[in-house]
Design a protein around this motif. Structure first.
Motif, PDB file in Angstrom:
ATOM      1  N   LEU A 392      18.490  -0.960 120.427  1.00 49.19           N
ATOM      2  CA  LEU A 392      18.833  -1.273 121.818  1.00 49.19           C
ATOM      3  C   LEU A 392      17.870  -0.621 122.809  1.00 49.19           C
ATOM      4  O   LEU A 392      17.594  -1.185 123.874  1.00 49.19           O
ATOM      5  CB  LEU A 392      20.269  -0.851 122.122  1.00 49.19           C
ATOM      6  N   GLU A 393      17.354   0.550 122.474  1.00 53.50           N
ATOM      7  CA  GLU A 393      16.397   1.192 123.379  1.00 53.50           C
ATOM      8  C   GLU A 393      15.151   0.330 123.532  1.00 53.50           C
ATOM      9  O   GLU A 393      14.624   0.156 124.636  1.00 53.50           O
ATOM     10  CB  GLU A 393      16.037   2.585 122.866  1.00 53.50           C
ATOM     11  N   LYS A 394      14.677  -0.210 122.428  1.00 48.37           N
ATOM     12  CA  LYS A 394      13.518  -1.099 122.494  1.00 48.37           C
ATOM     13  C   LYS A 394      13.868  -2.378 123.237  1.00 48.37           C
ATOM     14  O   LYS A 394      13.089  -2.874 124.064  1.00 48.37           O
ATOM     15  CB  LYS A 394      13.027  -1.437 121.083  1.00 48.37           C
ATOM     16  N   GLY A 395      15.048  -2.908 122.972  1.00 44.03           N
ATOM     17  CA  GLY A 395      15.477  -4.136 123.625  1.00 44.03           C
ATOM     18  C   GLY A 395      15.617  -3.991 125.133  1.00 44.03           C
ATOM     19  O   GLY A 395      15.416  -4.956 125.874  1.00 44.03           O
ATOM     20  N   ARG A 396      15.949  -2.778 125.591  1.00 46.64           N
ATOM     21  CA  ARG A 396      16.099  -2.556 127.025  1.00 46.64           C
ATOM     22  C   ARG A 396      14.773  -2.322 127.739  1.00 46.64           C
ATOM     23  O   ARG A 396      14.740  -2.235 128.969  1.00 46.64           O
ATOM     24  CB  ARG A 396      17.016  -1.350 127.268  1.00 46.64           C
ATOM     25  N   SER A 397      13.684  -2.232 126.996  1.00 46.13           N
ATOM     26  CA  SER A 397      12.382  -2.047 127.635  1.00 46.13           C
ATOM     27  C   SER A 397      11.976  -3.335 128.344  1.00 46.13           C
ATOM     28  O   SER A 397      12.440  -4.426 128.003  1.00 46.13           O
ATOM     29  CB  SER A 397      11.322  -1.673 126.597  1.00 46.13           C
ATOM     30  N   LYS A 398      11.128  -3.211 129.326  1.00 41.83           N
ATOM     31  CA  LYS A 398      10.706  -4.377 130.109  1.00 41.83           C
ATOM     32  C   LYS A 398      10.072  -5.450 129.226  1.00 41.83           C
ATOM     33  O   LYS A 398      10.288  -6.649 129.416  1.00 41.83           O
ATOM     34  CB  LYS A 398       9.721  -3.940 131.193  1.00 41.83           C
ATOM     35  N   GLU A 399       9.293  -5.029 128.208  1.00 40.87           N
ATOM     36  CA  GLU A 399       8.581  -5.973 127.344  1.00 40.87           C
ATOM     37  C   GLU A 399       9.534  -6.840 126.533  1.00 40.87           C
ATOM     38  O   GLU A 399       9.280  -8.021 126.302  1.00 40.87           O
ATOM     39  CB  GLU A 399       7.650  -5.205 126.402  1.00 40.87           C
ATOM     40  N   ASP A 402      13.734  -9.838 127.869  1.00 44.48           N
ATOM     41  CA  ASP A 402      14.048 -11.269 127.807  1.00 44.48           C
ATOM     42  C   ASP A 402      14.430 -11.688 126.396  1.00 44.48           C
ATOM     43  O   ASP A 402      15.311 -12.530 126.197  1.00 44.48           O
ATOM     44  CB  ASP A 402      12.885 -12.112 128.344  1.00 44.48           C
ATOM     45  N   ALA A 403      13.796 -11.086 125.392  1.00 43.79           N
ATOM     46  CA  ALA A 403      14.113 -11.418 124.003  1.00 43.79           C
ATOM     47  C   ALA A 403      15.502 -10.919 123.628  1.00 43.79           C
ATOM     48  O   ALA A 403      16.267 -11.621 122.947  1.00 43.79           O
ATOM     49  CB  ALA A 403      13.068 -10.823 123.071  1.00 43.79           C
ATOM     50  N   LEU A 404      15.856  -9.707 124.065  1.00 43.17           N
ATOM     51  CA  LEU A 404      17.191  -9.171 123.784  1.00 43.17           C
ATOM     52  C   LEU A 404      18.268 -10.041 124.427  1.00 43.17           C
ATOM     53  O   LEU A 404      19.266 -10.399 123.786  1.00 43.17           O
ATOM     54  CB  LEU A 404      17.304  -7.733 124.292  1.00 43.17           C
ATOM     55  N   LYS A 405      18.057 -10.401 125.684  1.00 47.27           N
ATOM     56  CA  LYS A 405      19.036 -11.239 126.379  1.00 47.27           C
ATOM     57  C   LYS A 405      19.205 -12.577 125.665  1.00 47.27           C
ATOM     58  O   LYS A 405      20.319 -13.092 125.522  1.00 47.27           O
ATOM     59  CB  LYS A 405      18.596 -11.487 127.823  1.00 47.27           C
ATOM     60  N   TYR A 406      18.098 -13.130 125.215  1.00 52.38           N
ATOM     61  CA  TYR A 406      18.158 -14.432 124.555  1.00 52.38           C
ATOM     62  C   TYR A 406      18.951 -14.348 123.248  1.00 52.38           C
ATOM     63  O   TYR A 406      19.794 -15.201 122.956  1.00 52.38           O
ATOM     64  CB  TYR A 406      16.752 -14.959 124.290  1.00 52.38           C
ATOM     65  N   ILE A 407      18.678 -13.295 122.465  1.00 53.70           N
ATOM     66  CA  ILE A 407      19.394 -13.126 121.199  1.00 53.70           C
ATOM     67  C   ILE A 407      20.897 -13.009 121.453  1.00 53.70           C
ATOM     68  O   ILE A 407      21.719 -13.650 120.792  1.00 53.70           O
ATOM     69  CB  ILE A 407      18.875 -11.889 120.444  1.00 53.70           C
ATOM     70  N   VAL A 408      21.266 -12.188 122.437  1.00 53.37           N
ATOM     71  CA  VAL A 408      22.687 -11.977 122.735  1.00 53.37           C
ATOM     72  C   VAL A 408      23.330 -13.254 123.267  1.00 53.37           C
ATOM     73  O   VAL A 408      24.396 -13.682 122.788  1.00 53.37           O
ATOM     74  CB  VAL A 408      22.858 -10.828 123.755  1.00 53.37           C
ATOM     75  N   ASP A 431      33.043 -10.818 124.783  1.00 55.85           N
ATOM     76  CA  ASP A 431      32.130  -9.662 124.768  1.00 55.85           C
ATOM     77  C   ASP A 431      30.703 -10.102 125.058  1.00 55.85           C
ATOM     78  O   ASP A 431      29.970  -9.455 125.817  1.00 55.85           O
ATOM     79  CB  ASP A 431      32.168  -8.965 123.405  1.00 55.85           C
ATOM     80  N   ILE A 432      30.297 -11.201 124.424  1.00 60.48           N
ATOM     81  CA  ILE A 432      28.933 -11.697 124.594  1.00 60.48           C
ATOM     82  C   ILE A 432      28.718 -12.173 126.026  1.00 60.48           C
ATOM     83  O   ILE A 432      27.663 -11.952 126.623  1.00 60.48           O
ATOM     84  CB  ILE A 432      28.654 -12.830 123.582  1.00 60.48           C
ATOM     85  N   LYS A 433      29.732 -12.808 126.575  1.00 62.09           N
ATOM     86  CA  LYS A 433      29.633 -13.285 127.956  1.00 62.09           C
ATOM     87  C   LYS A 433      29.523 -12.115 128.921  1.00 62.09           C
ATOM     88  O   LYS A 433      28.710 -12.117 129.851  1.00 62.09           O
ATOM     89  CB  LYS A 433      30.860 -14.145 128.290  1.00 62.09           C
ATOM     90  N   GLU A 434      30.333 -11.084 128.713  1.00 63.53           N
ATOM     91  CA  GLU A 434      30.265  -9.867 129.536  1.00 63.53           C
ATOM     92  C   GLU A 434      29.317  -8.890 128.847  1.00 63.53           C
ATOM     93  O   GLU A 434      29.719  -7.850 128.349  1.00 63.53           O
ATOM     94  CB  GLU A 434      31.669  -9.262 129.684  1.00 63.53           C
ATOM     95  N   ASN A 435      28.025  -9.259 128.810  1.00 60.80           N
ATOM     96  CA  ASN A 435      27.094  -8.567 127.918  1.00 60.80           C
ATOM     97  C   ASN A 435      26.593  -7.212 128.401  1.00 60.80           C
ATOM     98  O   ASN A 435      25.850  -6.534 127.695  1.00 60.80           O
ATOM     99  CB  ASN A 435      25.894  -9.466 127.610  1.00 60.80           C
ATOM    100  N   PHE A 436      27.002  -6.779 129.587  1.00 56.65           N
ATOM    101  CA  PHE A 436      26.605  -5.463 130.077  1.00 56.65           C
ATOM    102  C   PHE A 436      26.998  -4.372 129.072  1.00 56.65           C
ATOM    103  O   PHE A 436      26.229  -3.459 128.774  1.00 56.65           O
ATOM    104  CB  PHE A 436      27.253  -5.188 131.432  1.00 56.65           C
TER     105      PHE A 436
END
Length: 539
Positions: A392-399, A402-408, A431-436
């Protein structure tokens, strides 16, 4: 383009030679010109080998190009000996040119980068230059392949280029040199992930892959990303050889000829097989031999296919040499996956369809995490009965945001799990809809805050005095949810236990944001207990 094993090539030639001898042994003697002989040979080969029927107009045509045009097959072509040699060099990525990577623009072709040792760079051309004419011929309006064809030529010859550089028009004379681009490239990424690009199925591609696999194994590779994007094919034997490292000597593809006779081809047997997790990257330009490999890995469930639906070229070409030295490339077979699934005009649908998201980012994220005692920083995706762990730390990076959001956002209910210590929690559709809560699983999450742009000031009250040197962009961030862009903020510290934040361009704030607080230290040097995520909506 793809070619059958050599036995097909030989059988086609033997059939032709046999008939040729019969003609000359008959009672009637015929004298053919070179053109008439080649025309006859082309018609004979088409009628006896092509999976497509030649129209009456094609049969009666006296021009080879018209015969092939009437076949209505985009993959059958007639080559002179020189053209065929160039075609083979292109498959092997070996040719004579000036060493540039380029893209088509309105005025010509723009130089994006140079190959190492490029004669174009040595001659003084620069990245951003636009080639507008070649040997006095304007290339505006040509396709990229047509334009590049003029630039290529014989080894050691020179090509004269007119180049637009800003407002200047410059002229260069550039030597054509041998260019040999390896069809296999690769490197070891973070988390012991081997990333291997197969750009074409040339003659030496299997041996190059073997060398790369040995190198990656020595470096400790535990997972593989195989990239077939933009690989339009090559030799089928190379695909069969490469498949042996993944599916052993099982069926690689099923071929059918013009009479619907079926032939099964096996992958080559090797000393070892890769039995580790594999992600295969594909796109709309993954075609032909690439689709043989992709379809087999899909049928045997040996890889997770990520990207965009492949091109859908499920037909095989065979090469026939003519008596004048020229060559006919003819579509002689259609091919199917090992389980008999259609490929031609259908393509291969990936397991994870990434649309406009970079599939390499998605693949890297899926291989970014490792199961541990505390899985709180991990998101688990279940696909094809295999588990993929996302850091998740990598997924939250700017790079990778978009990929993390798409997967979720594109995951189905029951396929995503959040780490909870040693356990996992299956995410519901809600849960997925409220993805925060998913994105910031390892943070203390605060209730959503709604603010107006006119009152976009934040006050953070702490239970201890803060070291003001730790207050700044590294510890407090306001991030736009959609793009993950950081909003510039000014900071004030009052009474050492209260931080006030002022967004610099508050009037531009609109929509959903995250306020992230992490890394603050106390006045006495110890870390403050803080790792907080607060959703904010600006109206």
């Amino acid at each position: 383009m793809k070619y059958l094993k050599k036995k097909w090539f030989k059988s086609g030639l033997l059939a032709f030679v046999f008939l040729f001898n019969l003609l000359f042994l008959s009672d009637t003697s015929y004298a053919y010109s070179d053109n008439e002989q080649s025309l006859w040979e082309v018609k004979y080969l088409i009628q006896n080998n092509s999976i497509y029927n030649l129209s009456e107009e094609g049969i009666n045509s006296q021009d080879i190009s018209e015969v092939i045009k009437n076949l209505k097959d985009p993959y059958s072509e007639y080559y002179t000996k020189e053209e065929f040699n160039e075609f083979v060099r292109a498959i092997n990525q070996n040719f004579y040119g000036i060493g540039i990577y380029n893209e088509l623009v309105t005025e010509g072709i723009k130089i994006n980068s140079f190959l190492k040792g490029s004669s174009a760079e040595e001659a003084g051309l620069k990245v951003g230059d636009i080639i507008t004419s070649v040997d006095g011929k304007g290339i505006k309006g040509l396709t990229a392949s047509e334009a590049v064809k003029y630039i290529k030529g014989g080894k050691g010859t020179f090509v004269n280029l007119s180049v637009k550089r800003g407002e200047q028009v410059l002229n260069f004379s550039v030597e054509r040199r041998e260019i040999n681009i390896p069809t296999i490239e690769g490197e070891l990424l973070d988390n012991k992930v081997a990333y291997i690009i197969i750009s074409s199925f040339g003659e030496d591609t299997p041996s190059l892959l073997k060398e790369k696999l040995i190198d990656m194994n020595k470096k400790g590779a535990e997972k593989y990303i195989i990239d077939l994007r933009n690989n339009t094919g090559g030799y089928t034997n190379s695909a069969y050889d490469i498949l042996g490292y993944f599916i052993e000597d099982n069926i690689a593809t099923v071929m059918k000829d013009k009479d619907k006779n079926e032939y099964k081809y096996k992958a080559f047997k090797h000393d070892y097989v890769i039995n580790k997790d594999i992600i295969l990257l594909v796109n709309e330009y993954t075609a032909s031999a690439s689709e043989i490999l992709s379809a087999a890995l899909r049928d045997y469930n040996k890889a997770l296919i990520v990207g965009i639906k492949t091109y859908g070229k499920g037909v095989q070409q065979t090469i026939f040499s003519l008596s004048n030295g020229d060559v006919l490339k003819l579509t002689t077979h259609s091919f199917y996956s090992p389980l008999g699934k259609e490929i031609n005009n259908v393509g291969i649908m990936p397991n994870v369809n990434t649309n406009k998201i970079d599939p390499l980012k998605v693949a890297k994220l899926l291989f970014s995490g490792n199961k541990s005692i505390d899985n709180k920083k991990l998101l688990k995706l279940l696909q094809n009965n295999k588990e993929y762990y996302i850091d998740l730390e990598k997924g939250r990076s700017k790079e990778y945001w978009d990929a993390l959001k798409y997967i979720v956002n594109t995951s189905t209910e029951g396929s995503l799990f959040l780490g909870k210590g040693i356990n996992w929690t299956k995410l519901t559709e809600e849960d997925i809809k409220e993805n925060f809560n998913v994105y910031f699983n390892d943070y203390t999450k605060m209730p959503k805050l709604v603010k107006s742009k006119e009152k976009a000031v934040f006050k953070i009250k702490l239970n201890k005095n803060v070291d003001i040197n730790t207050v700044g962009a590294n510890s407090i961030k306001l991030i736009q949810e959609e793009t993950f862009e950081e909003v510039k903020i000014n900071y004030d510290v009052e009474n050492k236990d209260e931080i006030i934040l002022y967004p610099v361009e508050a009037a531009k704030l609109q929509g959903d944001y995250f306020l992230i607080i992490e890394g603050l230290k106390g006045e006495e040097g110890g870390k403050l207990k803080n790792k907080v995520a607060l959703p904010v909506h600006f109206e």
